[in-house]
Write an enzyme that holds these catalytic residues in place. Structure first.
Site, PDB file in Angstrom:
ATOM      1  N   ARG A   4       1.051  -1.011  -0.274  1.00 18.70           N
ATOM      2  CA  ARG A   4       0.048  -0.188  -0.423  1.00 18.70           C
ATOM      3  C   ARG A   4       1.116   1.284  -0.117  1.00 18.70           C
ATOM      4  NH1 ARG A   4      -5.414   1.035   1.374  1.00 18.70           N
ATOM      5  NH2 ARG A   4      -6.051   2.564   2.329  1.00 18.70           N
ATOM      6  N   HIS A  68      22.402 -19.530   7.318  1.00 23.75           N
ATOM      7  CA  HIS A  68      23.710 -18.077   7.946  1.00 23.75           C
ATOM      8  C   HIS A  68      23.653 -18.145   6.515  1.00 23.75           C
ATOM      9  CE1 HIS A  68      27.386 -16.487   6.649  1.00 23.75           C
ATOM     10  NE2 HIS A  68      27.379 -16.746   8.160  1.00 23.75           N
ATOM     11  N   THR A  93      34.749 -12.106   5.017  1.00 20.89           N
ATOM     12  CA  THR A  93      33.577 -12.726   5.368  1.00 20.89           C
ATOM     13  C   THR A  93      32.552 -11.624   4.651  1.00 20.89           C
ATOM     14  OG1 THR A  93      33.645 -12.289   8.032  1.00 20.89           O
ATOM     15  CG2 THR A  93      33.614 -10.121   6.846  1.00 20.89           C
ATOM     16  N   SER A  94      31.297 -12.267   6.099  1.00 14.35           N
ATOM     17  CA  SER A  94      30.230 -12.047   5.401  1.00 14.35           C
ATOM     18  C   SER A  94      30.253 -10.727   5.338  1.00 14.35           C
ATOM     19  CB  SER A  94      28.992 -12.776   6.344  1.00 14.35           C
ATOM     20  OG  SER A  94      29.346 -14.377   6.437  1.00 14.35           O
ATOM     21  N   HIS A 141       0.927  30.396  17.412  1.00  9.55           N
ATOM     22  CA  HIS A 141       0.030  29.876  18.519  1.00  9.55           C
ATOM     23  C   HIS A 141      -1.784  29.680  18.246  1.00  9.55           C
ATOM     24  CE1 HIS A 141       3.056  30.375  20.915  1.00  9.55           C
ATOM     25  NE2 HIS A 141       2.685  31.829  20.879  1.00  9.55           N
ATOM     26  N   SER A 262     -16.690   9.692   3.517  1.00  7.13           N
ATOM     27  CA  SER A 262     -16.910   9.652   5.528  1.00  7.13           C
ATOM     28  C   SER A 262     -17.997   8.208   4.753  1.00  7.13           C
ATOM     29  CB  SER A 262     -17.154  10.019   6.459  1.00  7.13           C
ATOM     30  OG  SER A 262     -18.376   9.381   6.929  1.00  7.13           O
ATOM     31  N   SER A 263     -17.545   7.035   5.800  1.00  3.96           N
ATOM     32  CA  SER A 263     -18.780   5.757   5.414  1.00  3.96           C
ATOM     33  C   SER A 263     -20.055   6.078   6.454  1.00  3.96           C
ATOM     34  CB  SER A 263     -18.026   4.835   5.820  1.00  3.96           C
ATOM     35  OG  SER A 263     -18.133   4.889   7.259  1.00  3.96           O
ATOM     36  N   LYS A 268     -18.815  14.801   4.264  1.00  7.38           N
ATOM     37  CA  LYS A 268     -17.328  15.026   4.522  1.00  7.38           C
ATOM     38  C   LYS A 268     -16.265  14.964   3.254  1.00  7.38           C
ATOM     39  CE  LYS A 268     -15.629  15.130   8.408  1.00  7.38           C
ATOM     40  NZ  LYS A 268     -15.749  13.890   9.097  1.00  7.38           N
TER      41      LYS A 268
END
Length: 430
Positions: A4, A68, A93-94, A141, A262-263, A268
């Site tokens: 999604r 591994h 090394t890995s 504010h 809105s459902s 809305k």
């Protein structure tokens, strides 16, 4: 990251199939370099240079036994090629493979994110230019303060994302390092020339000094900057959310034909995209703390960082890419309600001119304290009497002994607040 919130180009970088291709490329380059140095037989390079189709299910089955991931990968390659390739991974090394691969993935992710920000800057600049002179009330504010312009809001966001662009360039540089230095980073079993060769071919730079892993302060920088970018995304999103409120309704998200808000309530039109961006921003910021925790590892390395990075690296990159792309489309399609902008501006009934009156009284010889008292008294009467500011000021005979009526009226000039807009734009869009 769930589909999604994923885009194909970014998600493909983090698919297992791509990861194994990068691992194989690293192993091939190491073999090429070591063959040139005469350390391993040259025919090894030819044996692993064929196209390999990675069967993820088979690799996972091998890992279920060996416990591994890199060994499972190497075992699968040996099976697929069908010959002895004991010189594959010779002296490594890995983490030489894992960390160099992660660097490539993060670097490629940065390329996409940088392109996203460039596109975002373009749409923000367009809005800043289109609404450069549309005056609106500024708020501090959440309350009416002094007028600015809608364009200045976008100009501020533009400047913020210019900084984010530069930060991301720094982050990309920070994580674009190659590490092929062996089990504890001392090059005991591998020549430093190999690391230089692989780094050049992979578009990376050799790590200055490593332990078994690339130092994780690099990755902490990267994820911290993604966190900052996420906060900037929310900064725009929350401005849209506030300005879309029913009581304000100055700016709103585009609501397409057939869209449902809105459902339960058909009337809305909710700011769902901005709210979604706020949520994604929270998620990305949450990845910063574990990335910082990963810096401190035991001695030359433990694997406490590994599980963290397997989760946050793809998710953070994919989420930020998705969020930036969504924000681009959101800003591009924003609906600007000029009528409500003017209505809200006028609803202040001139109160936002209070500082101009205050400063004029100060310039006329009054102390700041006395001037403030006079202006505030008239401002409070506006709210009590449901009148306007200029009318109340005209009733103050004491004030009129310091400011003549004609001068007082001239102070109520809206262009006073927009006279520096060109100056600000010259700094932002230089």
């Amino acid at each position: 990251m769930i589909p999604r919130y994923s885009r194909k180009e970014m998600s493909s970088i983090w698919k297992d199939s791509n990861k194994f291709k990068i691992w194989l490329k690293i192993e091939k380059l190491v073999c090429e370099s070591q063959a040139k140095l005469g350390i391993i037989p040259k025919d090894i390079v030819e044996k692993i240079s064929i196209d390999i189709d990675f069967n993820i299910e088979r690799i996972n089955h091998i890992e279920s036994t060996v416990k591994h991931d890199v060994i499972a990968f190497l075992t699968y390659v040996a099976e697929y090629v069908g010959v002895d390739i004991r010189y594959l991974h010779y002296g490594m090394t890995s983490s030489d493979v894992l960390d160099t691969c992660l660097a490539v993935q993060l670097k490629e992710s940065c390329d996409i994110l940088l392109d996203d920000i460039r596109n975002l800057l373009l749409v923000i600049q367009e809005k800043a230019e289109d609404y450069k002179h549309i005056v609106c009330i500024g708020r501090s504010h959440g309350m009416h303060a002094e007028p600015i312009t809608i364009g200045l809001k976008f100009a501020r966001f533009y400047s913020e994302f210019k900084r984010n662009y530069q930060r991301l360039i720094i982050a990309q540089e920070e994580i674009s390092t190659c590490k092929i230095s062996g089990a504890v980073g001392n090059f005991a079993n591998i020549d430093p020339i190999v690391e230089e060769y692989v780094a050049k071919e992979m578009g990376l730079k050799p790590e200055t000094i490593s332990s078994q892993v690339i130092p994780r302060d690099r990755h902490a920088t990267f994820f911290s900057i993604l966190g900052i970018i996420a906060s900037s995304i929310e900064n725009i999103a929350i401005e849209i959310r506030h300005l879309q409120r029913s009581e304000v309704n100055e700016i709103s998200e585009y609501f397409s034909t057939g869209q449902k808000g809105s459902s339960a309530m058909p009337h809305k039109c909710n700011p769902i995209l901005s709210e979604n961006l706020t949520g994604l921003s929270r998620l990305v910021r949450s990845y910063v703390f574990p990335a910082l925790e990963n810096v401190a590892l035991w001695h030359e390395r433990d694997i406490s960082h590994s599980s963290v990075e397997r989760c946050i690296a793809p998710d953070a990159c994919i989420a930020v890419d998705f969020a930036l792309t969504r924000l681009i489309d959101l800003v591009k399609k924003l609906v600007i309600n000029k009528e409500n902008i003017e209505k809200n501006l006028n609803s202040s009934r001139g109160l936002f001119f209070s500082q101009r009156i205050l400063l004029e009284l100060v310039n006329s010889g009054l102390s700041r304290e006395k001037a403030y008292e006079i202006v505030q008294h008239s401002a409070m009467k506006v709210k009590q009497n449901d009148s306007d500011f200029l009318t109340e000021l005209k009733q103050d005979k004491f004030l009129l002994t310091f400011i003549e009526l004609e001068k007082l009226e001239s102070l109520f000039d809206l262009t006073y607040y927009t006279r520096r807009v060109d100056y600000i734009y010259s700094k932002v869009f230089n």
